[in-house]
Design an enzyme around this catalytic site. Structure first.
Site, PDB file in Angstrom:
ATOM      1  N   GLU A  18       0.837  -1.185   0.030  1.00 23.55           N
ATOM      2  CA  GLU A  18      -0.161  -0.093   0.170  1.00 23.55           C
ATOM      3  C   GLU A  18       0.775   1.301   0.071  1.00 23.55           C
ATOM      4  OE1 GLU A  18      -3.319  -0.415  -0.253  1.00 23.55           O
ATOM      5  OE2 GLU A  18      -3.720  -2.088   0.600  1.00 23.55           O
ATOM      6  N   CYS A  61     -12.289  -2.262 -16.398  1.00 22.35           N
ATOM      7  CA  CYS A  61     -11.207  -1.844 -17.590  1.00 22.35           C
ATOM      8  C   CYS A  61     -11.776  -0.224 -17.801  1.00 22.35           C
ATOM      9  CB  CYS A  61     -11.493  -2.737 -18.866  1.00 22.35           C
ATOM     10  SG  CYS A  61     -13.311  -2.469 -19.299  1.00 22.35           S
ATOM     11  N   CYS A 121     -11.949  -7.327 -15.258  1.00 25.79           N
ATOM     12  CA  CYS A 121     -13.044  -6.223 -15.220  1.00 25.79           C
ATOM     13  C   CYS A 121     -14.252  -7.050 -14.773  1.00 25.79           C
ATOM     14  CB  CYS A 121     -13.187  -5.475 -16.486  1.00 25.79           C
ATOM     15  SG  CYS A 121     -14.828  -4.728 -16.441  1.00 25.79           S
TER      16      CYS A 121
END
Ligand code: ADP
Length: 202
Positions: free
Chosen positions: A100, A194, A156
């Site tokens: 992160e 996407c 996606c």
């Protein structure tokens, strides 16, 4: 584990949420541990104290890490308090990982460069883009300075194509450009999408 680089260097792993950044970080760190290298891993802490925690992937793999409030705190831990890192002996680790990385302060860049100059292999995993698909915090700077960059894709959730972006939803609706990054009390969720299916509300 022979690195293709002579001495210290920066490796950056980026991509949207669910692209396997933590998995890839854990994989590289595990291999370093198998090679009997000394490894320290940091992630940003929510509160202001450091504590031991772990890096977890969405698929459930974990590795021990230290949650740090700031890069100054990481610096302190690496400098004076080797025993807290459980490295067995004083001195810098062979490998320092950050998960992160996009949530760390700007001090991460000079710290990563100093470590690399001192011979440390630095591996940084983080989001390259925020939910608006804008470059995220310190990541562009790290990406340009890294010896090695891996851009991962997720899938996606709308069409199954490679996903390069993170869709933020608030109450099931696409978050708006101006929405604060942290919204207290809102029902928030994130999806991999996407370019075609990524939506930023006005
Ligand atoms: P990141 O650190 O990039 O968020 P993780 O390493 O934590 O990614 O998780 C990756 C794992 O997430 C995949 O191996 C897969 O099991 C799971 N996953 C869930 N949703 C998706 C998705 N839409 N696309 C790809 N992987 C997904």
């Amino acid at each position: 584990l022979k690195s293709p680089y002579h001495g210290g260097h920066l490796e950056v792993i980026v991509g949207p949420m669910f692209s396997g950044k933590s998995e890839e970080l854990i994989r590289r760190l595990n291999r370093a541990v198998i090679a009997r290298q000394r490894v320290a891993v940091f992630k940003p802490a929510i509160d202001d104290r450091y504590h031991s925690t772990h890096v977890a992937s969405h698929a459930g793999r974990v590795t021990p890490a230290i949650a740090a409030h700031s890069t100054a705190q990481v610096r302190e831990l690496l400098r004076g308090h080797g025993e807290l890192l459980d490295l067995g002996e004083p001195g810098l680790p062979d490998v320092v990982g950050f998960d992160e990385a996009q949530f760390f302060d700007a001090g991460l860049v000079p710290l990563a460069l100093e470590l690399a100059d001192q011979g440390v292999r630095v591996i940084l995993a983080g989001l390259d883009l925020d939910f608006r698909a804008e470059p995220f915090g310190v990541m562009p700077d790290l990406l340009s300075r890294a010896e090695s960059v891996e851009k991962l894709t997720a899938i996606c959730v709308v069409c199954g194509a490679p996903a390069t972006r993170t869709q933020r939803l608030i109450g099931g609706q696409p978050a708006r450009r101006g929405d604060p990054v942290v919204m207290v009390g809102a029902a928030e969720s994130y999806e991999a999408r996407c370019r075609v299916h990524h939506v930023v509300g006005d």
